[in-house]
Write an enzyme that holds these catalytic residues in place. Structure first.
Site, PDB file in Angstrom:
ATOM      1  N   ASP A 482      28.448  22.639  23.372  1.00 42.31           N
ATOM      2  CA  ASP A 482      29.652  22.272  24.126  1.00 42.31           C
ATOM      3  C   ASP A 482      30.199  20.911  23.718  1.00 42.31           C
ATOM      4  OD1 ASP A 482      29.491  24.591  25.604  1.00 42.31           O
ATOM      5  OD2 ASP A 482      28.380  23.653  27.254  1.00 42.31           O
TER       6      ASP A 482
ATOM      7  N   ASN B 123      32.664  15.808  34.086  1.00 45.67           N
ATOM      8  CA  ASN B 123      33.300  16.978  33.468  1.00 45.67           C
ATOM      9  C   ASN B 123      33.733  18.029  34.479  1.00 45.67           C
ATOM     10  OD1 ASN B 123      32.770  15.678  31.140  1.00 45.67           O
ATOM     11  ND2 ASN B 123      31.634  17.342  30.176  1.00 45.67           N
ATOM     12  N   MET B 124      34.822  18.690  34.120  1.00 44.99           N
ATOM     13  CA  MET B 124      35.388  19.770  34.898  1.00 44.99           C
ATOM     14  C   MET B 124      34.320  20.654  35.542  1.00 44.99           C
ATOM     15  SD  MET B 124      38.561  20.673  35.313  1.00 44.99           S
ATOM     16  CE  MET B 124      39.760  20.493  34.007  1.00 44.99           C
ATOM     17  N   LYS B 125      33.397  21.143  34.708  1.00 47.83           N
ATOM     18  CA  LYS B 125      32.469  22.150  35.251  1.00 47.83           C
ATOM     19  C   LYS B 125      31.368  21.557  36.121  1.00 47.83           C
ATOM     20  CE  LYS B 125      29.049  22.764  31.597  1.00 47.83           C
ATOM     21  NZ  LYS B 125      28.684  23.391  30.366  1.00 47.83           N
ATOM     22  N   GLY B 126      31.177  20.237  36.013  1.00 47.55           N
ATOM     23  CA  GLY B 126      30.219  19.595  36.900  1.00 47.55           C
ATOM     24  C   GLY B 126      28.786  19.978  36.634  1.00 47.55           C
TER      25      GLY B 126
END
Ligand code: B12
Lengths: 518, 246
Positions: A482, B123-126
């Site tokens: 990622d 981050n967005m997804k945490g």
């Protein structure tokens, strides 16, 4: 070995795709050189040491040519020309150079043949030394045959003398392989530190002098234990080929040497890393060093269950890059890991599926299997249990290089006793389950076989995508771990040069030309 | 109230410990382990296991009862006292009190290459089902990644007009983090920026107490998520705003 009934055509096609991906990058590699590649040429010509400001001499020379000459032609040309013009031999030339009485750049260039002629005697001295090291290692391994699964532990005190004490204790307790972890941030130094070091953070500086001390200490225990204790360090970061050269000279046995780790985990520029990994792997192939790749790390930043296929895809790519560099399968310690969250139901079965799959797809490779790290907490008792599960998976699936988990993984670099307890844990499981893998097979339609199939299929799909867009683009999109890296971003790009049409590198030419009966 | 460890009876004071001694295994080592237990305040320490580690080291497991007891009424703990709201509540707080987005910038600074902690927060997804700051309405979150030198971090903070600075530190060996964290505070003071920002740190070995000691506004360790730091920072910003109004 075929317990999972994997689709052989899909495996073959994955290799084909990975080869296409690697060859595409290899074209780029062949057209470029880097500052560390050129410094490695210096080292293999026998140039070592530092000046009065502690700057390594290979750095002095390469910087000089970069500023005052033409490094894109290869440092070998400049050095050979300087020797010709001054009439000095290499050691005398370097002494005079350090005194400032001779110049490196500005001499008329000698011909290609002359470069080879002038430098050949120097590099043959180094190559003879490396060849001798190979023979010594082979003799050790003949006298003390190695086990199917080797126990690998790390030392990381920061002080090489302290490391030696701990390494010897670990070897006596049963470790087969000792890795000296490098100091934090060494990978970002664009030079290799020099001399014996006693201060490091989270690890010990990788220097040639430290390599020598540790090798001598391990040779001693090898003899008393009647087991050849292997030594590991890191050919990663901004000095991959230089470390490989030093390791070859000091008889290290294993090097962390991934084709993409630096890009992904250290933000080193991708052009730089690709060129550097090639030369470093060429040296490893010549010196008979087992490489370890770093796929296990992907699972520390991305989810180990959903991203398992990225590990396999990357192993296929690492394998092809290794072939491009002349490494045989038996020197490819491809990495993978036991990192699925233990809170997931049946996580152990999925681990078995992945480990067994890896074993079957790369049957000759000395696979490096990494223990749980990410889901280890400060609860050392729970960690000991997780490590036992990992050790069982290792034994059940016949992994080669068994990197032991530490119960204090979430706390500090290992204490002497952490390492000891980890070795006891592994040894008990190894012994009590010795023939287990010969006894078990897996249900063809069961959870394990299906999981392995899924991961292979996803890896194949990912390889198709990467082949289509090129590996450079894929890294820009963050397919591994990622993490996104740009073609011109990251550290070390200024050290990459396009080769001049008359580029000379007699050292690389020589090792590319020699094929060992690996 | 005074307390002692609990083994299997109230106030029995039972503890277990293990350690390595740099001496060959034998009766002498066993006695040394026992005496060590005594000096540590154990009554009747019992060496229940002793094993050789290599030639010159031996490993001991010791049980015993501590004589010490702890008076809880005398203890002071540094704790974050502001409440933690959920994401929606934080977003509402911001909307109610500010007519602009709040700027959070974060990084794993110095030589530290660990990003998972700061990513978990930003981050967005945490992480573990907790969304990160990038997903919060009313927050502009900039995650600068890892190995960010303090100078660069400050330069970016200035450029982005950051309200909140988030520092993540994972490597703590030989106290590398302390030096790096103190340096940031000193640089901020030199730039006269310290009072204009909320300065927060976090990491596996970071406690609130340590953070305060080093001149940070708060510190967050394991088990803390975006909503914890967002709640703290937004409440602090509101408090600051009200103070300047008065
Ligand atoms: C993953 C990992 C790595 C990965 C990192 C990948 C990446 N991109 O991050 C890789 C393999 C690259 C790595 C490298 C190294 N690592 Co490492 N690594 C770990 C590991 C296994 C997990 C850390 C992790 O991701 N935890 C999960 C996150 C979510 O937890 P967290 O960071 O605590 O974050 C939470 C809270 O603390 C908080 N938080 C964190 N930061 C912040 C910031 C703010 C502002 C707030 C509010 C909250 C907050 O929120 C998070 C969610 O709750 C740990 C061991 C372990 N199990 O802890 C070792 C560990 C941290 N590593 C360690 C070491 C020594 C290293 C190296 C130095 C080794 C070396 N010599 O090369 C290198 C680092 C080089 C460098 N320059 O820094 C040691 C540190 C020892 C110490 N105390 O100093 C550990 C403990 C392992 C060990 N026992 O030796 N590592």
């Amino acid at each position: 070995m075929n317990k999972l009934n994997l689709d052989q055509n899909m495996i073959q096609d994955s290799r084909r795709l990975a080869k296409q991906i690697a060859i595409d990058v290899q074209k780029f590699i062949d057209q470029h050189t880097t500052v560390t590649v050129e410094r490695t040429v210096c080292r293999l010509l026998g140039i070592d040491g530092v000046d009065s400001f502690d700057v390594p001499i290979p750095n002095l020379l390469v910087d000089d040519v970069q500023n005052n000459g033409d490094l894109s032609r290869g440092i070998a040309l400049t050095i050979a020309s300087a020797l010709q013009a001054t009439g000095k031999n290499l050691p005398d030339f370097i002494s005079a150079y350090l005194l400032g009485t001779v110049k490196l750049c500005g001499h008329p260039y000698v011909s290609c043949d002359q470069v080879r002629q002038i430098l050949d005697p120097y590099m043959q001295v180094t190559f003879a030394k490396i060849k001798e090291n190979r023979d010594t290692r082979d003799a050790f391994l003949l006298a003390y045959p190695q086990p199917k699964t080797e126990i690998y532990v790390i030392v990381a005190t920061g002080n090489i003398y302290e490391d030696i004490v701990q390494a010897k204790a670990a070897a006596t307790a049963g470790a087969d392989i000792i890795a000296v972890i490098r100091s934090t941030a060494q990978s970002l130094l664009d030079y290799v530190p020099y001399g014996i070091t006693t201060e490091g953070f989270g690890g010990t500086y990788a220097t040639q002098a430290n390599f020598k001390l540790m090798r001598a200490a391990l040779d001693e225990v090898s003899k008393t234990e009647k087991r050849y204790i292997k030594l590991v360090n890191y050919a990663s970061g901004l000095c991959m080929p230089e470390i490989a050269a030093m390791a070859a000279i000091e008889r290290l046995d294993v090097l962390l040497n991934d084709s993409m780790y630096g890009i992904i985990f250290r933000d080193i520029n991708m052009q730089r890393t690709f060129v550097d990994q090639y030369f470093s792997r060429r040296i490893n192939a010549y010196s008979g060093v087992v490489i370890n790749t770093g796929e296990d790390n992907y699972l520390t930043t991305s989810d180990a269950f959903t991203q398992a296929h990225t590990v396999l895809a990357s192993q296929f790519i690492n394998e092809q890059f290794a072939y491009c560099a002349g490494l045989p399968s038996k020197l490819m310690g491809l990495g993978h890991a036991f990192e699925i969250d233990p809170e997931i139901e049946n996580s152990f079965l999925y681990e078995i599926a992945q480990a067994q799959m890896c074993r079957e797809i790369f049957p000759q490779a000395p696979l490096k299997y990494m223990p749980p790290t990410k889901h280890i907490t400060g609860n050392i008792f729970r960690a000991y249990e997780q490590n036992a599960l990992f050790n069982i998976a290792t034994t059940m699936t016949d992994q080669s290089i068994h990197l032991l988990g530490m119960m204090t993984e979430a706390i500090h670099t290992p204490f002497l006793s952490d390492r000891y307890l980890a070795i006891q844990n592994a040894k008990m499981i190894k012994k009590s389950m010795k023939s287990f893998s010969d006894e078990v097979s897996y249900r063809p339609d069961g959870l394990i076989c299906n999981r392995a199939k899924d991961v292979l299929r996803q890896a194949h799909e990912l390889l198709e995508e990467i082949a289509q867009m090129s590996l450079f683009k894929a890294l820009e999109q963050g397919v591994f771990a990622d993490i996104k890296r740009s073609f011109t971003g990251g550290k070390g790009l200024t050290g990459v040069l396009e080769k001049h049409p008359d580029y000379q590198n007699p050292v690389l030419d020589y090792i590319e030309g020699v094929s060992h009966e690996n | 109230m005074k307390i002692k460890p609990y083994g299997d009876t109230s106030n029995d004071g039972k503890v277990q410990l293990s350690f390595t001694l740099p001496i060959k295994i034998g009766a002498l080592g066993m006695e040394a382990a026992k005496q060590l237990g005594k000096q540590m305040g154990l009554i009747d320490p019992s060496v229940v296991s002793m094993e050789a580690i290599g030639e010159n080291f031996s490993f001991y497991i010791v049980y015993g009862s501590v004589t010490h007891q702890i008076d809880l009424s005398l203890l002071k703990v540094a704790e974050i006292t502001t409440p933690t709201f959920d994401k929606e509540a934080v977003e509402k707080l911001i909307a109610d009190h500010f007519d602009r987005d709040l700027v959070f910038i974060g990084a794993s600074t110095g030589t530290d290459a660990h990003t998972v902690g700061i990513d978990a927060i930003m981050n967005m997804k945490g992480y573990a089902g907790h969304y990160g700051l990038e997903r919060y309405a009313g927050i502009k979150a900039y995650n600068l990644g890892s190995q960010v030198p303090n100078e660069v971090f400050i330069r970016e903070a200035k450029r982005l007009h950051a309200d909140v600075l988030l520092i993540s530190q994972t490597v703590t060996q030989k106290d590398v983090h302390l030096k790096n964290m103190v340096e940031l505070v000193e640089l901020l003071e030199a730039e006269h920026m310290r009072n204009d920002v909320i300065l927060v740190c976090g990491g596996a070995r970071i406690s609130h107490e340590l953070a305060k000691e080093l001149g940070y506004d708060a510190g967050f360790g394991p088990g803390k998520f975006a909503e914890d730091v967002a709640s703290f920072a937004v409440l602090e910003l509101i408090r600051k705003k009200n103070k300047t109004k008065k």
